[in-house]
Design a protein around this motif. Sequence first.
Motif, short mmCIF file in Angstrom:
data_model
loop_
_atom_site.label_atom_id
_atom_site.label_comp_id
_atom_site.label_asym_id
_atom_site.label_seq_id
_atom_site.Cartn_x
_atom_site.Cartn_y
_atom_site.Cartn_z
N ILE A 92 0.84 -1.20 0.00
CA ILE A 92 0.00 0.00 0.00
C ILE A 92 0.87 1.24 0.00
CG2 ILE A 92 -1.57 1.36 1.44
CD1 ILE A 92 -2.87 -1.35 2.26
N PHE A 93 1.87 1.27 0.87
CA PHE A 93 2.72 2.45 0.95
C PHE A 93 3.50 2.68 -0.35
CE2 PHE A 93 2.41 2.63 5.67
CZ PHE A 93 2.18 4.00 5.78
N THR A 94 4.10 1.64 -0.90
CA THR A 94 4.88 1.83 -2.13
C THR A 94 3.98 2.19 -3.31
OG1 THR A 94 4.84 -0.57 -2.58
CG2 THR A 94 6.76 0.32 -1.41
N ASP A 95 2.72 1.73 -3.28
CA ASP A 95 1.78 2.06 -4.35
C ASP A 95 1.34 3.52 -4.26
OD1 ASP A 95 0.54 1.21 -6.66
OD2 ASP A 95 -1.31 0.64 -5.65
N LEU A 96 1.56 4.14 -3.12
CA LEU A 96 1.16 5.54 -2.92
C LEU A 96 2.33 6.51 -3.15
CD1 LEU A 96 -1.06 5.16 0.29
CD2 LEU A 96 -1.84 5.57 -2.05
N VAL A 97 3.35 6.03 -3.87
CA VAL A 97 4.53 6.86 -4.14
C VAL A 97 4.73 6.99 -5.64
CG1 VAL A 97 7.04 7.07 -3.90
CG2 VAL A 97 5.66 6.20 -1.99
N ASN A 98 4.85 8.23 -6.11
CA ASN A 98 5.30 8.48 -7.48
C ASN A 98 6.82 8.37 -7.51
OD1 ASN A 98 3.00 9.10 -9.15
ND2 ASN A 98 2.75 10.99 -7.98
N LEU A 99 7.34 7.51 -8.37
CA LEU A 99 8.78 7.33 -8.43
C LEU A 99 9.44 8.52 -9.11
CD1 LEU A 99 8.98 3.56 -9.44
CD2 LEU A 99 9.04 4.57 -7.15
N GLY A 100 10.46 9.06 -8.47
CA GLY A 100 11.20 10.17 -9.05
C GLY A 100 12.27 9.69 -10.02
N ASP A 101 13.12 10.60 -10.43
CA ASP A 101 14.20 10.30 -11.37
C ASP A 101 15.46 10.99 -10.86
OD1 ASP A 101 16.01 10.18 -13.49
OD2 ASP A 101 14.43 10.27 -15.00
N GLU A 102 16.40 10.20 -10.34
CA GLU A 102 17.63 10.79 -9.80
C GLU A 102 18.40 11.53 -10.88
OE1 GLU A 102 20.01 7.95 -7.79
OE2 GLU A 102 18.54 7.59 -6.18
N GLY A 103 18.38 11.02 -12.10
CA GLY A 103 19.11 11.65 -13.19
C GLY A 103 18.62 13.06 -13.47
N GLN A 104 17.32 13.29 -13.26
CA GLN A 104 16.75 14.62 -13.47
C GLN A 104 16.51 15.36 -12.15
OE1 GLN A 104 13.47 14.79 -16.29
NE2 GLN A 104 14.08 12.85 -17.20
N ARG A 105 17.03 14.78 -11.07
CA ARG A 105 16.91 15.38 -9.73
C ARG A 105 15.45 15.57 -9.33
NH1 ARG A 105 21.13 20.23 -8.98
NH2 ARG A 105 20.59 19.76 -6.80
N LEU A 106 14.63 14.60 -9.70
CA LEU A 106 13.21 14.61 -9.33
C LEU A 106 13.01 13.63 -8.17
CD1 LEU A 106 11.53 14.57 -12.86
CD2 LEU A 106 11.77 16.54 -11.32
N PRO A 107 12.61 14.10 -7.01
CA PRO A 107 12.45 13.20 -5.86
C PRO A 107 11.16 12.39 -5.96
CG PRO A 107 11.78 15.41 -5.26
CD PRO A 107 12.30 15.51 -6.67
N ASP A 108 11.11 11.29 -5.22
CA ASP A 108 9.86 10.56 -5.07
C ASP A 108 8.83 11.49 -4.41
OD1 ASP A 108 11.16 8.35 -6.06
OD2 ASP A 108 11.55 7.49 -4.08
N SER A 109 7.56 11.28 -4.71
CA SER A 109 6.52 12.15 -4.18
C SER A 109 5.24 11.36 -3.94
CB SER A 109 6.25 13.32 -5.14
OG SER A 109 5.84 12.84 -6.41
N ARG A 110 4.26 12.03 -3.35
CA ARG A 110 2.99 11.36 -3.04
C ARG A 110 2.21 11.05 -4.32
NH1 ARG A 110 0.15 15.42 0.85
NH2 ARG A 110 1.27 16.88 -0.50
#
Length: 205
Positions: A92-110
């Motif tokens: 449930i918790f991992t499904d509630l996370v938008n995966l970011g992109d380290e290469g583009q410096r985009l963090p994971d988010s809700r």
Amino acid sequence: MGLALEEGLAQVIINDVLESCREDGGGKAGRSTALPLLEFALTQVWERKDQGFLTHKTYQSVGKVARSLTAWADEVCRSLEKDGLSQLTRRIFTDLVNLGDEGQRLPDSRRRRLLDHLCNQQAEREPVHSIVQRLADARLVTTSTDKGRVTVEIIHDSLIREWARLQRWLKKDRSFLSWERELEKDAREWRDPSPEDATRRDVCV
């Protein structure tokens, strides 16, 4: 409310908030991240008030500003694990996370999800709904109703970034989660042109 802070506690809390901002790079981003953590820490101290006082001892015991939310999240998860719900809670918790992109410096988010979409099969409906209710009661997720359907979202991005347990889950499951999100995207693109008429969809063999 007739309550008082022990001598020096206010300054200790202010110093912890400032330190949290510095560790997070300062500026508006750091302050906006620290404020939800401060709110949660103060709520925890408030609920544990001792004879009209908010005390240093209580503030330390809840994990101060930096760890109050994550310490509480660990406590809630341990309770769910005792009930044999650890794997579903993790999903449930991992499904509630938008995966970011380290290469583009985009963090994971809700990631906001429909409650029923957190269930992979009908047999999971009751336990998933129960877990989400417990997480909502613990203020780790929020729920709302959109057009008659319940949506679920992690309480704040700071929980994603600061909670070591969730970070471990995301690290271990990242490859699978990335594949799963791509599959969901492909399914939407296939379905959306004609959601009510399957005969009009392209079929690849």
